[in-house]
Design an enzyme around this catalytic site. Structure first.
Site, PDB file in Angstrom:
ATOM      1  N   HIS A 178      42.780   8.334  55.970  1.00 12.20           N
ATOM      2  CA  HIS A 178      44.135   8.541  56.497  1.00 12.20           C
ATOM      3  C   HIS A 178      44.088   8.551  58.007  1.00 12.20           C
ATOM      4  O   HIS A 178      43.114   8.991  58.617  1.00 12.20           O
ATOM      5  CB  HIS A 178      44.752   9.845  55.964  1.00 12.20           C
ATOM      6  CG  HIS A 178      43.881  11.055  56.097  1.00 12.20           C
ATOM      7  ND1 HIS A 178      42.826  11.312  55.268  1.00 12.20           N
ATOM      8  CD2 HIS A 178      43.905  12.078  56.983  1.00 12.20           C
ATOM      9  CE1 HIS A 178      42.239  12.455  55.626  1.00 12.20           C
ATOM     10  NE2 HIS A 178      42.880  12.929  56.667  1.00 12.20           N
ATOM     11  N   ASP A 208      53.036  15.041  57.569  1.00 11.11           N
ATOM     12  CA  ASP A 208      51.994  16.022  57.249  1.00 11.11           C
ATOM     13  C   ASP A 208      52.637  17.360  56.862  1.00 11.11           C
ATOM     14  O   ASP A 208      53.606  17.812  57.483  1.00 11.11           O
ATOM     15  CB  ASP A 208      51.073  16.213  58.465  1.00 11.11           C
ATOM     16  CG  ASP A 208      49.760  16.865  58.085  1.00 11.11           C
ATOM     17  OD1 ASP A 208      48.712  16.191  58.140  1.00 11.11           O
ATOM     18  OD2 ASP A 208      49.764  18.074  57.720  1.00 11.11           O
TER      19      ASP A 208
HETATM   20  P1  AMP Z   1      42.193  15.874  57.457  1.00  8.01           P
HETATM   21  O1  AMP Z   1      41.997  17.357  57.626  1.00  8.01           O
HETATM   22  O2  AMP Z   1      41.904  15.045  58.662  1.00  8.01           O
HETATM   23  O3  AMP Z   1      41.459  15.384  56.214  1.00  8.01           O
HETATM   24  O4  AMP Z   1      43.738  15.662  57.201  1.00  8.01           O
HETATM   25  C1  AMP Z   1      44.347  15.970  55.988  1.00  8.01           C
HETATM   26  C2  AMP Z   1      45.770  16.288  56.302  1.00  8.01           C
HETATM   27  O5  AMP Z   1      46.508  16.255  55.103  1.00  8.01           O
HETATM   28  C3  AMP Z   1      45.986  17.671  56.907  1.00  8.01           C
HETATM   29  O6  AMP Z   1      46.612  17.531  58.183  1.00  8.01           O
HETATM   30  C4  AMP Z   1      46.890  18.370  55.896  1.00  8.01           C
HETATM   31  O7  AMP Z   1      47.851  19.202  56.502  1.00  8.01           O
HETATM   32  C5  AMP Z   1      47.530  17.211  55.179  1.00  8.01           C
HETATM   33  N1  AMP Z   1      47.974  17.466  53.828  1.00  8.01           N
HETATM   34  C6  AMP Z   1      47.296  18.091  52.841  1.00  8.01           C
HETATM   35  N2  AMP Z   1      48.028  18.119  51.712  1.00  8.01           N
HETATM   36  C7  AMP Z   1      49.194  17.488  51.985  1.00  8.01           C
HETATM   37  C8  AMP Z   1      50.379  17.190  51.242  1.00  8.01           C
HETATM   38  N3  AMP Z   1      50.509  17.551  49.953  1.00  8.01           N
HETATM   39  N4  AMP Z   1      51.388  16.550  51.862  1.00  8.01           N
HETATM   40  C9  AMP Z   1      51.283  16.190  53.158  1.00  8.01           C
HETATM   41  N5  AMP Z   1      50.198  16.421  53.909  1.00  8.01           N
HETATM   42  C10 AMP Z   1      49.166  17.066  53.351  1.00  8.01           C
END
Ligand code: AMP
Ligand code: ZN
Length: 112
Positions: A98, A30
């Site tokens: 996810h 993440d």
């Molecule tokens: P959620 O808020 O449960 O939808 O989780 C989405 C997650 O994706 C969050 O923890 C973000 O920090 C993560 N995230 C968003 N963009 C990226 C990225 N480019 N690479 C890795 N993680 C990401």
């Protein structure tokens, strides 16, 4: 799905800190870790969230949990939490299924 961040990450079109990949799923760290270890495991196929899982696409979910069991063992994680947020109120910010895997610190219950 052409305009989805996680579809693009799974396809290698947007860089990520990849841990694992196979024909069905993709695991990567993440970008904004909420624990000393925080990675995500996603299906390569676009599924919006747990609420879009049905008989036709559910096999990948079992596969993802098998991958989570394997990766956490390889990383030496004995205790961890697996979380999937569904919808805005629960905190889902990316509309592609996810599973968060969080480890390395004490965790509270119930979650905030
Ligand atoms: P959620 O808020 O449960 O939808 O989780 C989405 C997650 O994706 C969050 O923890 C973000 O920090 C993560 N995230 C968003 N963009 C990226 C990225 N480019 N690479 C890795 N993680 C990401
Ligand atoms: Zn997607």
């Amino acid at each position: 799905m052409s305009d989805c961040l996680f579809c693009k990450i799974a396809a290698g079109e947007i860089p990520s800190n990849k841990i694992y990949e196979d024909e069905l799923c993709y695991a990567f760290y993440d970008i904004d870790p909420q624990a000393p270890v925080h990675f995500l495991v996603i299906p390569k196929a676009h599924i919006q969230s747990v609420s879009a899982i049905d008989e036709g696409n559910c096999a990948v979910v079992g596969h993802i949990f098998q991958v989570i069991a394997k990766l956490t063992k390889e990383l030496g994680l004995e205790s961890y939490r697996v979380v999937s947020n569904i919808g805005e109120q629960a905190g889902q910010s990316v509309l592609h299924l996810h599973f968060h895997v969080l480890s390395g610190r004490d965790m509270t219950w119930p979650p905030g």
